[in-house]
Design an enzyme around this catalytic site. Sequence first.
Site, short mmCIF file in Angstrom:
data_model
loop_
_atom_site.label_atom_id
_atom_site.label_comp_id
_atom_site.label_asym_id
_atom_site.label_seq_id
_atom_site.Cartn_x
_atom_site.Cartn_y
_atom_site.Cartn_z
N LYS A 92 -8.06 9.66 1.98
CA LYS A 92 -7.91 9.10 0.64
C LYS A 92 -8.33 7.69 0.52
O LYS A 92 -9.32 7.30 -0.22
CB LYS A 92 -6.90 9.63 -0.23
CG LYS A 92 -6.47 9.11 -1.39
CD LYS A 92 -5.29 9.16 -1.97
CE LYS A 92 -4.32 8.21 -1.62
NZ LYS A 92 -4.44 7.24 -2.68
N ARG A 143 -4.66 2.84 -9.31
CA ARG A 143 -4.95 1.19 -9.13
C ARG A 143 -6.03 0.67 -8.22
O ARG A 143 -6.74 -0.17 -8.62
CB ARG A 143 -3.67 0.78 -8.04
CG ARG A 143 -2.15 0.49 -8.77
CD ARG A 143 -1.38 0.21 -7.59
NE ARG A 143 -1.66 -1.21 -6.93
CZ ARG A 143 -1.46 -2.34 -7.58
NH1 ARG A 143 -0.76 -2.39 -8.78
NH2 ARG A 143 -1.76 -3.62 -7.09
N CYS A 185 3.83 0.00 -11.58
CA CYS A 185 3.53 0.39 -10.18
C CYS A 185 4.91 1.24 -9.85
O CYS A 185 6.06 1.05 -10.54
CB CYS A 185 3.42 -0.27 -9.19
SG CYS A 185 3.83 -2.14 -9.69
N ARG A 192 3.67 -4.95 -7.35
CA ARG A 192 2.26 -4.97 -6.50
C ARG A 192 1.40 -5.98 -6.86
O ARG A 192 0.50 -5.89 -7.55
CB ARG A 192 1.67 -3.52 -6.33
CG ARG A 192 2.69 -2.54 -5.74
CD ARG A 192 1.94 -1.26 -5.62
NE ARG A 192 1.03 -0.91 -4.81
CZ ARG A 192 0.65 0.20 -4.50
NH1 ARG A 192 1.09 1.33 -5.36
NH2 ARG A 192 -0.26 0.45 -3.69
N PRO A 193 1.78 -7.39 -6.55
CA PRO A 193 0.89 -8.45 -7.04
C PRO A 193 -0.54 -8.32 -6.45
O PRO A 193 -0.71 -7.73 -5.55
CB PRO A 193 1.56 -9.74 -6.54
CG PRO A 193 2.33 -9.41 -5.27
CD PRO A 193 2.57 -7.73 -5.47
N ILE A 194 -1.55 -8.97 -7.14
CA ILE A 194 -2.77 -8.96 -6.53
C ILE A 194 -3.40 -10.63 -6.40
O ILE A 194 -4.38 -10.84 -6.22
CB ILE A 194 -3.84 -8.23 -7.44
CG1 ILE A 194 -3.89 -8.69 -9.07
CG2 ILE A 194 -3.51 -6.90 -7.31
CD1 ILE A 194 -5.05 -8.29 -9.54
N ASP A 195 -2.37 -11.31 -6.06
CA ASP A 195 -2.71 -12.74 -5.98
C ASP A 195 -3.63 -13.01 -4.93
O ASP A 195 -4.54 -13.93 -4.87
CB ASP A 195 -1.52 -13.54 -5.80
CG ASP A 195 -0.68 -12.96 -4.60
OD1 ASP A 195 -0.36 -12.08 -4.79
OD2 ASP A 195 -0.27 -13.84 -3.81
N GLN A 196 -3.61 -12.30 -3.73
CA GLN A 196 -4.25 -12.57 -2.62
C GLN A 196 -5.67 -12.10 -2.88
O GLN A 196 -6.79 -12.50 -2.25
CB GLN A 196 -3.84 -11.81 -1.43
CG GLN A 196 -2.66 -12.28 -0.93
CD GLN A 196 -2.38 -13.68 -0.55
OE1 GLN A 196 -3.19 -14.05 0.32
NE2 GLN A 196 -1.62 -14.68 -1.17
N ILE A 201 7.18 -3.11 3.59
CA ILE A 201 6.20 -3.27 2.87
C ILE A 201 6.41 -3.36 1.22
O ILE A 201 6.24 -4.37 0.81
CB ILE A 201 5.00 -2.32 3.39
CG1 ILE A 201 4.92 -2.08 4.71
CG2 ILE A 201 3.63 -2.84 2.53
CD1 ILE A 201 4.29 -3.07 5.33
C1 UD1 Z 1 -2.73 0.30 0.44
C2 UD1 Z 1 -2.69 1.79 0.31
C3 UD1 Z 1 -1.31 2.16 0.21
C4 UD1 Z 1 -0.45 1.70 1.44
C5 UD1 Z 1 -0.48 0.13 1.56
C6 UD1 Z 1 0.31 -0.43 2.56
C7 UD1 Z 1 -4.67 2.20 -0.80
C8 UD1 Z 1 -5.51 2.61 -1.86
N1 UD1 Z 1 -3.16 2.05 -0.86
O1 UD1 Z 1 -2.16 -0.18 -0.66
O2 UD1 Z 1 -1.19 3.79 0.17
O3 UD1 Z 1 0.80 1.89 1.16
O4 UD1 Z 1 -1.98 -0.05 1.50
O5 UD1 Z 1 -0.20 0.31 3.88
O6 UD1 Z 1 -5.35 1.80 0.32
N2 UD1 Z 1 0.68 -8.04 -1.63
C9 UD1 Z 1 0.70 -8.92 -2.02
N3 UD1 Z 1 -0.32 -9.91 -2.66
C10 UD1 Z 1 -1.54 -9.31 -2.83
C11 UD1 Z 1 -1.66 -8.03 -2.58
C12 UD1 Z 1 -0.73 -7.33 -1.78
O7 UD1 Z 1 1.80 -10.05 -2.16
O8 UD1 Z 1 -2.42 -9.68 -3.57
C13 UD1 Z 1 1.66 -7.63 -0.82
C14 UD1 Z 1 2.30 -6.06 -1.56
O9 UD1 Z 1 3.23 -6.34 -2.59
C15 UD1 Z 1 2.97 -5.53 -0.38
C16 UD1 Z 1 2.16 -5.82 0.66
O10 UD1 Z 1 1.32 -7.11 0.53
O11 UD1 Z 1 4.28 -5.77 -0.34
C17 UD1 Z 1 1.27 -4.76 1.51
O12 UD1 Z 1 0.20 -4.32 0.24
P1 UD1 Z 1 -1.33 -3.95 0.16
O13 UD1 Z 1 -1.53 -3.75 1.96
O14 UD1 Z 1 -2.05 -4.73 -0.55
O15 UD1 Z 1 -1.03 -2.42 -0.20
P2 UD1 Z 1 -2.09 -1.77 -1.17
O16 UD1 Z 1 -3.75 -2.21 -0.77
O17 UD1 Z 1 -1.81 -1.73 -2.68
#
Ligand code: UD1
Length: 433
Positions: free
Chosen positions: A22, A96, A120, A125-129, A330
């Site tokens: 998925k 998302r 969420c 689940r921030p998207i700053d990165q 995580i």
């Molecule tokens: C993806 C998966 C999800 C899985 C997760 C971790 C998809 C669609 N979803 O979610 O099923 O549980 O990976 O393996 O593939 N973070 C930040 N800033 C950002 C982005 C992330 O701080 O800009 C943090 C998140 O809060 C979290 C960590 O990074 O603590 C990992 O998140 P991330 O790997 O981005 O998870 P998703 O891509 O949302």
Amino acid sequence: MEQYVIKGKTPLRGEVVIGGAKNAALGILAAAVMTDGHCKIENMPNVRDTNVLLQAMEAIGANIRRIDDNTVDISGKEIDALGNITIDNEFIRKIRASYYLIGALLGKYKKAQVALPGGCDIGSRPIDQHIKGFEALGATIRIEHGMIIAEADELIGSHIYLDVVSVGATINIMLAAVMAEGRTIIENAAKEPHIVDIANFLNSMGANIKGAGTDVIRIKGVKELHGTEYSIIPDQIEAGTFMMAAVATRGDVLIKNVIPKHLEAISAKLIEIGATVEEFDEAVRVSATHRLKQTNIKTLPYPGFPTDMQPQMAITLALSEGTSIITESIFENRFKYVDELARMGAKIKVEGNTAVIEGVEGFTGAKVSAPDLRAGAALVIAGLAAEGFTAIEKIGYIQRGYENFEGKLRALGGQIEKVSSEKEIQKFKLKVG
Ligand code: UD1
């Protein structure tokens, strides 16, 4: 409202075939709009999340043709590049990962408007990165009226160091960078198998991505992408879920169409607690004949133990001998199933990001509610292992990521049915006795 009813205590036995991943599919479907050619995508899981993303893509003009349940042909040619290219709230609320369309549309059209992902269920689940990556490539990002508006005159390759290992940010930046001018380097990139799959898909469209699967990804921008034919890798988490269902019910299941290497973190833990895992080229056979032992788990980015397998593993440990500790590193809010599981007799104490699990001899069936996708699947496993009847509400979460879950479990001897009325529940109870 649909729910699952389960009569537990039947060991699962037989063979199950795993579908496409998925989380790879979500990135690949979004990437497919980046060409005006046709992308034929096979082994696509026919689950709620992929279907919602396809609807979002159709809403901006992408041409989607279903060839069969698991094959789709996509063309981004008709997307109105002069229009707004807006992915609205309805889709983002449901899933998302629609935010992969920011990277894809920004990469192709140099602009995109996507509703900001909110509410969420497994933690903040921030998207700053993601935003940091887009900005490094030269885009301006504004947030207005709940929308992320991304625009660029041109995208120029850049050196990006991610502050946290993020699957989503790695994929989104990769999408935005494939047609940027020059070279992009993503450091501290996530290494999950689906990142490699999405990179392979983009390369099959003519992109030049190297290093996916390591923590440094190098992308050389190309002028355009072309159509392709591609088959998505098997779903590591669906496979892992069936592995846990096999051992929690003390069954014996051959899980086919998997890449055993992607399952190593899960297999290693199962072997450590006393289960048997046999690896074949494209299958694993998993069984348990007796009560398993305790262990400790810490969720980590790949190749560590996946957070998406944490609730299913917790079910297995809650039935094992001794005290186990799970550390969730995580997402901070991923123990919401614990209260539901307590109703079935589990003894789990949560403090912060740690769960202390005192193994019990068995569960008893109860009425429970799925708090999210993977925890929902875990509760199904708990029901299959429990004495008596379990009813699971809010199974819409489970359908987001598992194709024909109940059908596959039934084929292994599991007594489970999807029902939508009290009458159907009674009918099931009469049938299974
Ligand atoms: C993806 C998966 C999800 C899985 C997760 C971790 C998809 C669609 N979803 O979610 O099923 O549980 O990976 O393996 O593939 N973070 C930040 N800033 C950002 C982005 C992330 O701080 O800009 C943090 C998140 O809060 C979290 C960590 O990074 O603590 C990992 O998140 P991330 O790997 O981005 O998870 P998703 O891509 O949302």
